[in-house]
Design a protein around this motif. Structure first.
Motif, PDB file in Angstrom:
ATOM      1  N   LEU A  88      15.208 -17.599  11.876  1.00 24.38           N
ATOM      2  CA  LEU A  88      14.996 -18.988  12.269  1.00 24.38           C
ATOM      3  C   LEU A  88      16.255 -19.749  11.894  1.00 24.38           C
ATOM      4  CD1 LEU A  88      13.041 -21.280  13.217  1.00 24.38           C
ATOM      5  CD2 LEU A  88      12.380 -21.509  10.799  1.00 24.38           C
ATOM      6  N   SER A  89      16.904 -20.390  12.859  1.00 19.59           N
ATOM      7  CA  SER A  89      18.204 -21.031  12.633  1.00 19.59           C
ATOM      8  C   SER A  89      18.074 -22.542  12.632  1.00 19.59           C
ATOM      9  CB  SER A  89      19.206 -20.599  13.713  1.00 19.59           C
ATOM     10  OG  SER A  89      19.398 -19.202  13.692  1.00 19.59           O
ATOM     11  N   SER A  90      18.891 -23.181  11.814  1.00 23.23           N
ATOM     12  CA  SER A  90      18.937 -24.644  11.790  1.00 23.23           C
ATOM     13  C   SER A  90      19.652 -25.152  13.034  1.00 23.23           C
ATOM     14  CB  SER A  90      19.655 -25.141  10.530  1.00 23.23           C
ATOM     15  OG  SER A  90      20.998 -24.694  10.508  1.00 23.23           O
ATOM     16  N   GLU A  91      19.465 -26.409  13.328  1.00 26.80           N
ATOM     17  CA  GLU A  91      20.024 -27.000  14.538  1.00 26.80           C
ATOM     18  C   GLU A  91      21.540 -26.895  14.587  1.00 26.80           C
ATOM     19  OE1 GLU A  91      20.298 -31.472  16.470  1.00 26.80           O
ATOM     20  OE2 GLU A  91      18.477 -30.900  15.388  1.00 26.80           O
ATOM     21  N   ASP A  92      22.189 -27.037  13.424  1.00 29.22           N
ATOM     22  CA  ASP A  92      23.648 -26.972  13.398  1.00 29.22           C
ATOM     23  C   ASP A  92      24.163 -25.551  13.224  1.00 29.22           C
ATOM     24  OD1 ASP A  92      22.874 -26.522  10.806  1.00 29.22           O
ATOM     25  OD2 ASP A  92      24.156 -28.055   9.906  1.00 29.22           O
ATOM     26  N   GLY A  93      23.273 -24.584  13.093  1.00 28.33           N
ATOM     27  CA  GLY A  93      23.672 -23.188  12.991  1.00 28.33           C
ATOM     28  C   GLY A  93      24.122 -22.759  11.616  1.00 28.33           C
ATOM     29  N   ARG A  94      24.090 -23.669  10.638  1.00 27.33           N
ATOM     30  CA  ARG A  94      24.583 -23.300   9.311  1.00 27.33           C
ATOM     31  C   ARG A  94      23.601 -22.399   8.576  1.00 27.33           C
ATOM     32  NH1 ARG A  94      26.391 -27.247   4.204  1.00 27.33           N
ATOM     33  NH2 ARG A  94      26.383 -25.557   2.652  1.00 27.33           N
ATOM     34  N   TRP A  95      22.307 -22.690   8.651  1.00 28.80           N
ATOM     35  CA  TRP A  95      21.316 -21.974   7.853  1.00 28.80           C
ATOM     36  C   TRP A  95      20.532 -21.011   8.748  1.00 28.80           C
ATOM     37  CZ3 TRP A  95      21.849 -23.602   2.833  1.00 28.80           C
ATOM     38  CH2 TRP A  95      22.403 -24.864   2.628  1.00 28.80           C
ATOM     39  N   GLU A  96      20.272 -19.821   8.230  1.00 27.86           N
ATOM     40  CA  GLU A  96      19.439 -18.848   8.920  1.00 27.86           C
ATOM     41  C   GLU A  96      18.407 -18.287   7.952  1.00 27.86           C
ATOM     42  OE1 GLU A  96      22.004 -15.922  10.631  1.00 27.86           O
ATOM     43  OE2 GLU A  96      22.500 -17.176  12.360  1.00 27.86           O
ATOM     44  N   PHE A  97      17.162 -18.295   8.380  1.00 28.29           N
ATOM     45  CA  PHE A  97      16.073 -17.809   7.525  1.00 28.29           C
ATOM     46  C   PHE A  97      15.510 -16.516   8.094  1.00 28.29           C
ATOM     47  CE2 PHE A  97      11.481 -17.527   6.718  1.00 28.29           C
ATOM     48  CZ  PHE A  97      11.517 -17.376   5.330  1.00 28.29           C
ATOM     49  N   PHE A  98      15.498 -15.455   7.248  1.00 28.15           N
ATOM     50  CA  PHE A  98      14.965 -14.157   7.623  1.00 28.15           C
ATOM     51  C   PHE A  98      13.643 -13.924   6.887  1.00 28.15           C
ATOM     52  CE2 PHE A  98      19.507 -13.942   8.238  1.00 28.15           C
ATOM     53  CZ  PHE A  98      19.652 -13.248   9.427  1.00 28.15           C
ATOM     54  N   ASP A  99      12.600 -13.632   7.630  1.00 29.38           N
ATOM     55  CA  ASP A  99      11.269 -13.406   7.062  1.00 29.38           C
ATOM     56  C   ASP A  99      11.181 -11.983   6.511  1.00 29.38           C
ATOM     57  OD1 ASP A  99       8.615 -13.316   6.400  1.00 29.38           O
ATOM     58  OD2 ASP A  99       7.913 -14.224   8.269  1.00 29.38           O
ATOM     59  N   LEU A 100      10.878 -11.856   5.212  1.00 23.89           N
ATOM     60  CA  LEU A 100      10.790 -10.542   4.567  1.00 23.89           C
ATOM     61  C   LEU A 100       9.357 -10.106   4.312  1.00 23.89           C
ATOM     62  CD1 LEU A 100      13.629 -10.723   1.854  1.00 23.89           C
ATOM     63  CD2 LEU A 100      13.759  -9.844   4.188  1.00 23.89           C
ATOM     64  N   ARG A 101       8.382 -10.862   4.734  1.00 28.46           N
ATOM     65  CA  ARG A 101       6.997 -10.515   4.417  1.00 28.46           C
ATOM     66  C   ARG A 101       6.560  -9.172   5.016  1.00 28.46           C
ATOM     67  NH1 ARG A 101       4.034 -15.932   6.084  1.00 28.46           N
ATOM     68  NH2 ARG A 101       5.723 -15.857   7.638  1.00 28.46           N
ATOM     69  N   PRO A 102       6.970  -8.848   6.227  1.00 30.04           N
ATOM     70  CA  PRO A 102       6.605  -7.499   6.724  1.00 30.04           C
ATOM     71  C   PRO A 102       7.203  -6.373   5.883  1.00 30.04           C
ATOM     72  CG  PRO A 102       7.190  -8.923   8.550  1.00 30.04           C
ATOM     73  CD  PRO A 102       7.570  -9.664   7.304  1.00 30.04           C
ATOM     74  N   ILE A 103       8.433  -6.555   5.407  1.00 28.33           N
ATOM     75  CA  ILE A 103       9.051  -5.538   4.550  1.00 28.33           C
ATOM     76  C   ILE A 103       8.292  -5.427   3.240  1.00 28.33           C
ATOM     77  CG2 ILE A 103      11.162  -4.882   3.330  1.00 28.33           C
ATOM     78  CD1 ILE A 103      12.762  -6.262   5.466  1.00 28.33           C
ATOM     79  N   ARG A 104       7.889  -6.567   2.697  1.00 19.49           N
ATOM     80  CA  ARG A 104       7.125  -6.564   1.456  1.00 19.49           C
ATOM     81  C   ARG A 104       5.789  -5.848   1.643  1.00 19.49           C
ATOM     82  NH1 ARG A 104       7.407  -7.021  -4.142  1.00 19.49           N
ATOM     83  NH2 ARG A 104       5.282  -7.415  -4.863  1.00 19.49           N
ATOM     84  N   GLN A 105       5.132  -6.098   2.736  1.00 25.67           N
ATOM     85  CA  GLN A 105       3.860  -5.439   3.005  1.00 25.67           C
ATOM     86  C   GLN A 105       4.036  -3.933   3.114  1.00 25.67           C
ATOM     87  OE1 GLN A 105       2.432  -7.355   6.546  1.00 25.67           O
ATOM     88  NE2 GLN A 105       2.015  -9.307   5.519  1.00 25.67           N
ATOM     89  N   SER A 106       5.141  -3.516   3.743  1.00 30.84           N
ATOM     90  CA  SER A 106       5.416  -2.086   3.857  1.00 30.84           C
ATOM     91  C   SER A 106       5.641  -1.461   2.486  1.00 30.84           C
ATOM     92  CB  SER A 106       6.631  -1.875   4.757  1.00 30.84           C
ATOM     93  OG  SER A 106       6.965  -0.504   4.837  1.00 30.84           O
ATOM     94  N   LEU A 107       6.385  -2.162   1.620  1.00 31.60           N
ATOM     95  CA  LEU A 107       6.634  -1.636   0.273  1.00 31.60           C
ATOM     96  C   LEU A 107       5.346  -1.541  -0.524  1.00 31.60           C
ATOM     97  CD1 LEU A 107       9.909  -3.567  -0.697  1.00 31.60           C
ATOM     98  CD2 LEU A 107       9.684  -1.129  -0.172  1.00 31.60           C
ATOM     99  N   GLU A 108       4.474  -2.505  -0.384  1.00 30.10           N
ATOM    100  CA  GLU A 108       3.220  -2.487  -1.129  1.00 30.10           C
ATOM    101  C   GLU A 108       2.333  -1.331  -0.700  1.00 30.10           C
ATOM    102  OE1 GLU A 108       1.675  -6.356  -0.390  1.00 30.10           O
ATOM    103  OE2 GLU A 108       2.781  -7.307  -2.043  1.00 30.10           O
ATOM    104  N   SER A 109       2.475  -0.889   0.544  1.00 36.45           N
ATOM    105  CA  SER A 109       1.676   0.242   1.027  1.00 36.45           C
ATOM    106  C   SER A 109       2.260   1.588   0.628  1.00 36.45           C
ATOM    107  CB  SER A 109       1.542   0.175   2.550  1.00 36.45           C
ATOM    108  OG  SER A 109       2.807   0.366   3.175  1.00 36.45           O
ATOM    109  N   GLU A 110       3.548   1.596   0.227  1.00 37.92           N
ATOM    110  CA  GLU A 110       4.229   2.856  -0.063  1.00 37.92           C
ATOM    111  C   GLU A 110       4.515   3.077  -1.537  1.00 37.92           C
ATOM    112  OE1 GLU A 110       7.735   2.469   2.199  1.00 37.92           O
ATOM    113  OE2 GLU A 110       6.770   2.694   4.152  1.00 37.92           O
TER     114      GLU A 110
END
Length: 773
Positions: A599-621
């Motif tokens: 998810l990117s900010s309007e000016d392109g400076r900030w980018e947010f990457f969602d890690l919840r799927p990775i966390r869920q995968s780690l919790e299952s393994e």
């Protein structure tokens, strides 16, 4: 009960004001009200507040962001020392960056009773600082027996001093200098021979004590000592000088000890304010990198006479601004560009001329029979001279720097000198006006008109000379930027569960650090300023492993960062692309391949990457207990701290990863293992000798050593060993280095990789879990 009456011009009788009201009208109370009113109007125009919004910060960059974080923390947590939403997961512990400027935090708490908006609170307090500075200056000027109208004008001039605008909301504690005149007034009383420990006559002794001069003196220095460490130290130095002068002049130990008592109260209040930081340092151990200063900075950040007398850098008149710009760009030691303004400069010149005249007239009968106002000028001039001696380049502050490097900004004495210089000017104008009125035999009306013209003229000169030319130039851009960021971070907050942790990359140590691209660490507080339920990893005070864990994480291959961040408990990664250096260009694509589109900010400076799927995968393994243990190893890692032997080429951060050098014969840096148990680590660094080629021996905490041939290009040195808990030293020795001819050693890219983390990564499936927003 009958009421008093008086006869008006027509002969009719009307009610007379009561005695108490009459005394009020004849007192300085109306003049204080006039001072506040005029200052409010002048400040409104000086800041162009018709173009500003109260709910948007008037300054939104640099240190103003740190100030905003303090205000927000006080509004949310009740005090500023701990903020769980910064430096996650441990939280920001501000005791590691000691400060005793608690008066402004108290003010934030009071303002917080009426608003929960930090921009409203900080803007209101900044504006109020102008009024409070004018009111306290008026008290000082009246203490110097300057006529009320001129005192009002010069009080306004003091409130809108160039210093006030140059500090602004970025250095709000310094800009809130309204307690300084209270301390200076006490010094004037001591020089006059007034006792500071007297009670007021009263039928009730306790009332007399609480309303007497002694109580006022205690309250005044308590406010000063709570407002600023710098201003308190300045006051103590002037107080010590005044105490000695009075002892020599009057040969009165009683007055000397009276002044010493004021000093004791000041020191005690300062210690009370600093007590939490002192106790924290004792219990948690010293911070190796939180508060860094250099002894030489006492002269780098001192002031010069030419700076004080020249126009200030933001002058409205182009020619005068160009003059100051030419000076600052051509002469060394620009410092923080101190300036008094025209009125203050005239007052200081008068003071120096007066001192010169007094010196050549020493012993003459006329000097000993000086008028009371001439005596006041002599007192003020002496204080200016002492203040200048301490704060000028190569002055007495240099000798203080031999003992401590905690005080460096001696140019901040300029606002103390400004108050004294304006008082000198006020006394001189009072004398000139009185003599002119007497010699011209002016009537009351003409006298009032003359004083009014002089006073209005002083305010006009101060406004043109001391206020910024276009204060509203940045308001529109700040509003646009603030609202854009507020919308972006609010959208992240709405997506994540409350209390989620977000890893911020790249890591910029906080405070007083910059990224390789010039982004200040305070800018990494912006996400926190626009959220309430997210815990951000930036903002922990540098020098502790719990604050610096993102640095170690960012040194790992980009393909591993997302997995380890999710294992540490982060729900996402916020990437500040403006802070990425050239070598980090592969980080963003790696995160996209693992965590999906951001998810990117309007000016392109900030980018947010969602890690919840990775966390869920780690919790299952991974077993939950193992995952918790891994999270602890990630967020409280073994950390190298390079101070004090290794120092940087610039004033940027000196933590791991920065190119640093040492000229010590046998320099060392520290490895801190906070895990409580022996930990396998792999220490890697690049070693170089910039001046000459030769052998460098690296000795590790396990007693092993490695000798490598180094030169300007540098050589990578790596060693695996088991590190015991606590602090351990890594020493370096260049062949041929001696106390008479030390060899410069440079190290960079210092990393300590935890062997257990590598084993954890090796045990995961080879394919990283795919995810997307």
């Amino acid at each position: 009960m009958s009421s008093s009456t008086e006869v008006d011009s027509s002969g009719s009788r009307g009610p007379m004001p009561s005695a108490s009201l009459w005394r009020l009208l004849r007192s300085d109370a109306p003049w204080y009200a006039l001072t506040a009113g005029v200052t409010s109007v002048v400040t409104y125009f000086a800041l162009a507040l018709w173009s500003a919004r109260l709910d948007i910060p008037w300054l939104y960059q640099g240190d103003s962001l740190s100030t905003a974080a303090h205000f927000k923390t006080v509004l949310e947590e009740g005090w500023y020392e701990y903020q769980p939403s910064l430096g996650a997961p441990s939280g920001q512990v501000y005791n590691d960056f000691p400060t005793a400027d608690n008066l402004h935090m108290i003010a934030a708490k009071i303002i917080g009773l009426f608003t929960d908006s930090w921009p409203v609170a900080i803007n209101f307090y900044f504006f109020a600082g102008f009024l409070l500075a004018a009111l306290s200056a008026f008290w000082l000027l009246r203490l110097c027996r300057i006529m009320p109208a001129i005192s009002v004008a010069l009080s306004v001039a003091y409130a809108i001093a160039p210093y006030h605008f140059m500090r602004g909301e970025a250095h709000l504690w310094l800009a809130s200098y309204y307690c300084i005149p209270l301390g200076l007034g006490l010094l004037i009383m001591i020089l006059r021979g007034d006792s500071l420990w007297t009670a007021r006559p009263s039928r009730w002794r306790i009332v007399g004590v609480l309303t007497g001069r002694g109580a006022f003196a205690v309250v005044a220095v308590a406010l000063l000592a709570t407002s600023s460490t710098y201003y308190s130290v300045f006051f103590l130095l002037l107080l010590a000088s005044v105490g000695l002068l009075v002892l020599i002049r009057d040969r009165s130990w009683r007055r000397f000890f009276g002044a010493a008592g004021i000093g004791v109260v000041t020191v005690v209040v300062m210690l009370i304010n600093m007590a939490p930081d002192i106790l924290y340092s004792i219990t948690a151990g010293p911070n190796l990198g939180g508060f860094l200063r250099g002894h030489a900075e006492a002269e780098i950040y001192a002031l010069k006479l030419s700076q004080l007398l020249l126009p200030w850098p933001g002058h409205r008149i182009d020619a005068l601004q160009s003059l100051r710009s030419a000076y600052d760009s051509s002469y060394p030691l620009v410092s923080e560009q101190p300036a008094l303004g025209l009125l203050g400069a005239v007052g200081m010149v008068i003071a120096l001329v007066f001192l010169a005249y007094a010196a050549v007239s020493l012993g003459r009968r006329g000097l000993r029979r000086a008028s009371p106002r001439s005596v006041t000028i002599s007192h003020l001039s002496a204080l200016i001279f002492i203040a200048f001696l301490f704060s000028t380049v190569g002055g007495l502050s240099t000798f203080i720097s031999f003992l401590t490097d905690a005080l460096r900004g001696w140019n901040r004495m300029s606002i103390v000198i400004a108050a004294l210089a304006l008082a000198v000017l006020g006394v001189v104008l009072h004398i000139v006006v009185e003599r002119f009125v007497t010699r011209a035999a002016l009537g009351r009306a003409w006298r009032v008109a003359l004083v009014a013209v002089v006073s209005i003229g002083l305010i006009g000169v101060a406004y043109v000379d001391q206020t910024p030319r276009d204060p509203s130039a940045s308001y529109a851009s700040i509003e646009q930027q603030y609202e854009m960021q507020d919308q972006f971070f609010s959208s992240i907050e709405s997506e994540l569960p409350a209390d989620s942790m977000v890893l911020q990359l790249p890591f910029v140590p906080y405070p007083e650090s910059t990224s390789p691209t010039g982004i200040e660490s305070s800018e990494e507080l912006i996400p926190y300023l626009h959220s309430t339920s997210i815990r951000w990893t930036q903002g922990g005070i540098k020098g502790r492993p719990a604050s610096e864990w993102p640095e170690g994480l960012s040194e790992r291959p980009p393909s591993e960062i997302a997995t380890l961040a999710a294992a540490a408990g982060a729900s996402g990664i916020l990437l500040d692309t403006a802070a990425l250096r050239g070598g980090d260009t592969d980080l963003e694509p790696a995160l996209r391949s693992i965590a999906g589109e951001p998810l990117s900010s309007e000016d392109g400076r900030w980018e947010f990457f969602d890690l919840r799927p990775i966390r869920q995968s780690l919790e299952s393994e991974v077993d939950p207990a193992e995952l918790d243990a891994i999270a602890s190893r990630i967020t409280v890692p073994v950390t190298p701290f390079l101070q004090p032997d290794f120092t940087g080429f610039t004033t940027s951060d000196l933590t791991a990863g920065t190119s640093v050098h040492s000229k010590s014969v046998n320099p060392a840096f520290t490895l801190v293992n906070p895990t409580g148990s022996a930990t396998p680590v792999v220490l890697t660094m690049t070693v170089s000798l910039p001046d000459t080629a030769g052998d460098v021996t690296v000795t590790y905490p396990d007693g092993q050593s490695t000798t490598v041939a180094a030169g300007k290009e540098g050589v990578v040195v790596s060693h695996a060993f088991v590190l015991e808990p606590g602090s351990s030293e890594v020493r370096l020795q260049a062949a041929g280095s001696s106390s008479s001819a030390p060899v410069t050693i440079e190290i960079s890219h210092v990393t300590s990789q935890d062997g257990l983390l590598q084993a954890f990564l090796d045990g995961l499936p080879s394919e990283a879990p795919a995810s997307g927003p």
